[in-house]
Design a protein around this motif. Structure first.
Motif, short mmCIF file in Angstrom:
data_model
loop_
_atom_site.label_atom_id
_atom_site.label_comp_id
_atom_site.label_asym_id
_atom_site.label_seq_id
_atom_site.Cartn_x
_atom_site.Cartn_y
_atom_site.Cartn_z
N ARG A 3 29.82 -15.63 4.82
CA ARG A 3 29.93 -14.34 4.37
C ARG A 3 31.12 -13.60 5.08
NH1 ARG A 3 24.97 -12.45 6.12
NH2 ARG A 3 24.14 -12.41 3.94
N ASP A 4 31.52 -13.93 6.33
CA ASP A 4 32.67 -13.11 6.94
C ASP A 4 34.03 -13.42 6.12
OD1 ASP A 4 30.88 -12.14 8.56
OD2 ASP A 4 31.36 -13.48 10.32
N ILE A 5 34.17 -14.63 6.02
CA ILE A 5 35.38 -14.91 5.50
C ILE A 5 35.56 -14.47 3.89
CG2 ILE A 5 34.92 -17.31 4.66
CD1 ILE A 5 38.30 -15.90 6.13
N LEU A 6 34.36 -14.56 3.25
CA LEU A 6 34.36 -14.18 1.85
C LEU A 6 34.75 -12.60 1.65
CD1 LEU A 6 31.56 -16.50 0.42
CD2 LEU A 6 34.00 -16.58 -0.07
N LEU A 7 34.02 -11.83 2.70
CA LEU A 7 34.08 -10.56 2.54
C LEU A 7 35.70 -10.24 3.02
CD1 LEU A 7 30.79 -9.34 3.97
CD2 LEU A 7 31.39 -9.12 1.56
N ARG A 8 36.13 -10.88 3.81
CA ARG A 8 37.49 -10.29 4.27
C ARG A 8 38.41 -10.62 3.14
NH1 ARG A 8 41.40 -13.70 8.40
NH2 ARG A 8 43.01 -12.23 8.13
N TYR A 9 38.15 -11.65 2.61
CA TYR A 9 39.15 -12.12 1.27
C TYR A 9 38.77 -10.93 0.41
CZ TYR A 9 41.81 -14.30 -2.48
OH TYR A 9 42.64 -14.38 -3.27
N TRP A 10 37.72 -10.40 0.28
CA TRP A 10 37.27 -9.38 -1.00
C TRP A 10 38.19 -8.29 -0.50
CZ3 TRP A 10 34.61 -9.04 -5.49
CH2 TRP A 10 34.24 -7.73 -5.78
N ASN A 11 38.08 -7.94 0.72
CA ASN A 11 38.71 -6.60 1.13
C ASN A 11 39.94 -6.64 1.49
OD1 ASN A 11 36.26 -4.83 1.16
ND2 ASN A 11 35.37 -6.26 2.91
N ALA B 178 42.62 -9.18 0.45
CA ALA B 178 43.42 -10.08 -0.13
C ALA B 178 44.66 -9.40 -1.05
CB ALA B 178 42.82 -10.83 -1.40
N ARG B 179 44.45 -8.30 -1.73
CA ARG B 179 45.22 -7.39 -2.35
C ARG B 179 46.32 -6.74 -1.49
NH1 ARG B 179 44.14 -7.90 -7.54
NH2 ARG B 179 41.89 -7.72 -8.20
N ASN B 180 46.04 -6.65 -0.18
CA ASN B 180 47.22 -6.00 0.64
C ASN B 180 47.67 -6.98 1.32
OD1 ASN B 180 45.60 -6.74 2.98
ND2 ASN B 180 44.47 -4.72 3.13
N GLY B 181 47.83 -8.38 1.06
CA GLY B 181 48.43 -9.43 1.54
C GLY B 181 48.11 -9.90 2.85
N THR B 182 47.02 -9.58 3.64
CA THR B 182 46.71 -10.02 4.89
C THR B 182 46.05 -11.24 5.01
OG1 THR B 182 44.84 -8.44 5.27
CG2 THR B 182 46.95 -7.61 5.97
N ILE B 183 45.55 -11.70 3.89
CA ILE B 183 44.90 -12.92 3.79
C ILE B 183 45.14 -13.67 2.32
CG2 ILE B 183 42.63 -11.96 2.84
CD1 ILE B 183 40.89 -13.90 4.48
N ASP B 184 45.15 -15.13 2.46
CA ASP B 184 45.17 -15.73 1.36
C ASP B 184 44.26 -16.87 1.21
OD1 ASP B 184 46.28 -17.84 2.89
OD2 ASP B 184 48.11 -17.54 2.34
N ASN B 185 44.28 -17.69 0.22
CA ASN B 185 43.20 -18.53 0.01
C ASN B 185 43.33 -19.83 1.05
OD1 ASN B 185 42.32 -17.68 -2.66
ND2 ASN B 185 44.08 -18.41 -3.55
N GLY B 186 44.58 -19.93 1.70
CA GLY B 186 44.33 -20.92 2.58
C GLY B 186 43.69 -20.49 4.01
N ASP B 187 43.47 -19.36 4.01
CA ASP B 187 42.78 -18.72 5.17
C ASP B 187 41.27 -18.95 5.04
OD1 ASP B 187 45.04 -17.61 6.80
OD2 ASP B 187 45.11 -15.88 5.25
#
Length: 108
Positions: free
Chosen positions: A81-89, A91-100
């Motif tokens: 949950r935590d990593i999926l929600l972080r990506y959701w929130n 990803a568009r601002n460039g602070t997380i990517d698929n590797g994370d």
């Protein structure tokens, strides 16, 4: 052609069973304003389900998937949950990517 919908499809990344421990491919993506945070599950023959990450609300024909597999997907969502929600929130601002996501992903 609906280019906006096509663009949303390419925004999504997929996770194969070898990464999740599930029987199906899982698709996840960045925030889509019209939806709550969710993943898509490819259940075969062109069928898919959308499942909200936090509530486990299933959109689609739930009868096309074995109940024990659905329970396993819910467990996987809870584990990640935590990593999926972080990506959701984020990803568009460039602070997380698929590797994370892949680095922190847990299998069931």
């Amino acid at each position: 052609m609906n280019y906006k919908k096509l663009s949303m499809i390419f925004d999504m990344a997929n996770l194969l069973p070898k990464r999740t421990g599930l029987a199906y491919n899982i698709w996840y993506g960045p925030k889509e304003p019209r939806h709550k945070p969710r993943v898509k599950v490819s259940i075969g023959n062109g069928n898919e389900l959308s499942i909200e990450i936090e509530s486990h609300k299933v959109l689609g024909d739930v009868n096309k998937i074995d109940k024990s597999e659905l329970t396993k997907i819910f467990k996987w969502l809870d584990l990640n949950r935590d990593i999926l929600l972080r990506y959701w929130n984020e990803a568009r601002n460039g602070t997380i990517d698929n590797g994370d996501v892949i680095d922190k992903l847990k299998k069931v």
